[in-house]
Design a protein around this motif. Structure first.
Motif, mmCIF file in Angstrom:
data_model
loop_
_atom_site.group_PDB
_atom_site.id
_atom_site.type_symbol
_atom_site.label_atom_id
_atom_site.label_comp_id
_atom_site.label_asym_id
_atom_site.label_seq_id
_atom_site.Cartn_x
_atom_site.Cartn_y
_atom_site.Cartn_z
ATOM 1 N N LEU A 92 58.728 36.204 91.562
ATOM 2 C CA LEU A 92 57.607 36.366 90.637
ATOM 3 C C LEU A 92 56.450 35.457 91.034
ATOM 4 N N SER A 93 55.272 35.782 90.526
ATOM 5 C CA SER A 93 54.074 34.986 90.790
ATOM 6 C C SER A 93 53.460 34.539 89.471
ATOM 7 N N VAL A 94 52.828 33.384 89.510
ATOM 8 C CA VAL A 94 52.140 32.894 88.321
ATOM 9 C C VAL A 94 51.060 33.898 87.915
ATOM 10 N N GLY A 95 51.041 34.257 86.646
ATOM 11 C CA GLY A 95 50.070 35.216 86.141
ATOM 12 C C GLY A 95 50.651 36.597 85.890
ATOM 13 N N GLN A 96 51.824 36.883 86.453
ATOM 14 C CA GLN A 96 52.438 38.185 86.203
ATOM 15 C C GLN A 96 52.816 38.317 84.732
ATOM 16 N N VAL A 97 52.630 39.517 84.195
ATOM 17 C CA VAL A 97 53.011 39.813 82.819
ATOM 18 C C VAL A 97 54.230 40.730 82.847
ATOM 19 N N VAL B 277 68.766 43.585 82.879
ATOM 20 C CA VAL B 277 68.455 43.294 81.479
ATOM 21 C C VAL B 277 67.415 44.262 80.923
ATOM 22 N N GLY B 278 66.542 44.764 81.801
ATOM 23 C CA GLY B 278 65.484 45.652 81.347
ATOM 24 C C GLY B 278 64.119 44.992 81.292
ATOM 25 N N ILE B 279 63.959 43.887 82.025
ATOM 26 C CA ILE B 279 62.664 43.215 82.114
ATOM 27 C C ILE B 279 61.843 43.918 83.187
ATOM 28 N N GLN B 280 60.622 44.319 82.848
ATOM 29 C CA GLN B 280 59.781 45.022 83.815
ATOM 30 C C GLN B 280 58.414 44.363 83.934
ATOM 31 N N ALA B 281 57.865 44.405 85.138
ATOM 32 C CA ALA B 281 56.514 43.892 85.367
ATOM 33 C C ALA B 281 55.517 44.956 84.939
ATOM 34 N N VAL B 282 54.506 44.538 84.172
ATOM 35 C CA VAL B 282 53.548 45.512 83.634
ATOM 36 C C VAL B 282 52.103 45.193 83.990
ATOM 37 N N GLY B 283 51.859 44.083 84.635
ATOM 38 C CA GLY B 283 50.479 43.769 84.973
ATOM 39 C C GLY B 283 50.330 42.335 85.427
ATOM 40 N N PHE B 284 49.090 41.909 85.451
ATOM 41 C CA PHE B 284 48.778 40.570 85.945
ATOM 42 C C PHE B 284 47.667 39.981 85.091
ATOM 43 N N ARG B 285 47.828 38.723 84.776
ATOM 44 C CA ARG B 285 46.842 38.018 83.963
ATOM 45 C C ARG B 285 46.303 36.870 84.797
ATOM 46 N N SER B 286 45.267 37.134 85.544
ATOM 47 C CA SER B 286 44.793 36.177 86.544
ATOM 48 C C SER B 286 44.230 34.912 85.927
ATOM 49 N N GLU B 287 43.727 35.003 84.702
ATOM 50 C CA GLU B 287 43.110 33.827 84.100
ATOM 51 C C GLU B 287 44.105 32.991 83.303
ATOM 52 N N ALA B 288 45.396 33.326 83.401
ATOM 53 C CA ALA B 288 46.403 32.599 82.623
ATOM 54 C C ALA B 288 46.443 31.134 83.035
ATOM 55 N N ASP B 289 46.521 30.269 82.039
ATOM 56 C CA ASP B 289 46.607 28.840 82.305
ATOM 57 C C ASP B 289 48.017 28.474 82.729
ATOM 58 N N TRP C 267 62.422 28.113 80.652
ATOM 59 C CA TRP C 267 62.699 28.133 82.083
ATOM 60 C C TRP C 267 63.708 29.238 82.331
ATOM 61 N N ILE C 268 63.539 29.974 83.399
ATOM 62 C CA ILE C 268 64.530 30.973 83.796
ATOM 63 C C ILE C 268 65.280 30.440 85.012
ATOM 64 N N ILE C 269 66.595 30.424 84.931
ATOM 65 C CA ILE C 269 67.400 29.938 86.048
ATOM 66 C C ILE C 269 67.992 31.126 86.805
ATOM 67 N N ASP C 270 68.072 30.983 88.116
ATOM 68 C CA ASP C 270 68.658 32.013 88.989
ATOM 69 C C ASP C 270 67.958 33.357 88.831
ATOM 70 N N ASP C 271 66.632 33.332 88.922
ATOM 71 C CA ASP C 271 65.864 34.579 88.796
ATOM 72 C C ASP C 271 66.029 35.446 90.034
ATOM 73 N N THR C 272 66.361 36.720 89.825
ATOM 74 C CA THR C 272 66.388 37.710 90.898
ATOM 75 C C THR C 272 65.896 39.035 90.329
ATOM 76 N N PRO C 273 65.328 39.908 91.169
ATOM 77 C CA PRO C 273 64.923 41.232 90.677
ATOM 78 C C PRO C 273 66.092 42.010 90.087
ATOM 79 N N GLN C 274 67.279 41.841 90.661
ATOM 80 C CA GLN C 274 68.450 42.566 90.162
ATOM 81 C C GLN C 274 68.789 42.147 88.735
ATOM 82 N N GLN C 275 68.697 40.859 88.448
ATOM 83 C CA GLN C 275 68.993 40.394 87.097
ATOM 84 C C GLN C 275 67.949 40.891 86.106
ATOM 85 N N ARG C 276 66.693 40.917 86.526
ATOM 86 C CA ARG C 276 65.647 41.434 85.627
ATOM 87 C C ARG C 276 65.869 42.917 85.353
#
Length: 201
Positions: free
Chosen positions: A80-85, A161-173, A149-158
């Motif tokens: 994952l990248s900082v700013g991803q929603v 569970v049903g966690i999906q990437a839906v966009g990006f928030r570039s101005e997120a602090d 905090w999320i430990i042991d993050d992998t795309p397979q685990q997301r």
């Protein structure tokens, strides 16, 4: 003393015994090693310890093996990248949004995401262009945890569970998570959202 003996034994096994370590260990062995510490355990314990010290001496003084390559264990890093929603749909059908607020160095777990919940729980996803206008959740009696905090993050685990990437928030602090008790897996995060969710009216 014990540290030097263990260091010499390990270095020698990998063919990387340094001259400084060899010199220090031989000086320790010539002085009798640590046999005096074993006297209280009885003659049998002293004999066994003496045999161990002789084994160390033989390995240190003998021909050394060719240097072996020491493979460093690669520390995991979140994809994952900082700013991803991200979004999670609860059993009640509402989509809860969260953002990747930071990547935290969690020692043996490597770089893992810090997740900040957003003030959004609706039946449908918002327009991606509006993600930047959705505020972060604030703590109150219902939402005692608003970042994890999320430990042991992998795309397979997301995906599981049903966690999906839906966009990006570039101005997120960036978020600095200070509470180590807030560490969680994706499954635990999803379970927490289920308990926070209310049936749609």
């Amino acid at each position: 003393m014990v540290v030097w003996l263990a260091l010499a034994f390990t270095q020698s096994r990998f063919g990387r015994l340094s001259e400084a370590t060899r010199h220090q260990v031989l000086a320790i062995l010539d002085a009798g090693g640590d046999l005096d510490r074993w006297q209280a355990a009885g003659p049998g314990a002293v004999r066994r310890r003496a045999a161990v010290l002789e084994k160390v001496r033989a390995q240190v003084e003998g021909a050394q093996p060719a240097p072996r390559k020491v493979r460093l264990r690669r520390r995991p890093r979140s994809s994952l990248s900082v700013g991803q929603v991200l979004a999670y749909r609860t059993r009640n059908g509402r989509m809860h949004l969260m953002r990747v607020a930071a990547l935290i160095d969690m020692r043996d777990c490597g770089m893992q995401p810090a997740i900040q919940f957003m003030e959004y729980a609706e039946a449908a996803l918002p327009d991606p262009q509006l993600l930047g206008s959705i505020p972060d959740r604030r703590r109150h009696p219902k939402w005692k945890k608003v970042e994890l905090w999320i430990i042991d993050d992998t795309p397979q685990q997301r995906d599981h569970v049903g966690i999906q990437a839906v966009g990006f928030r570039s101005e997120a602090d960036a978020l600095e998570v200070r509470d180590p008790k807030s560490a969680s897996t994706w499954a635990e995060l999803a379970a927490y959202l289920e308990t926070r969710d209310q049936p749609p009216t």
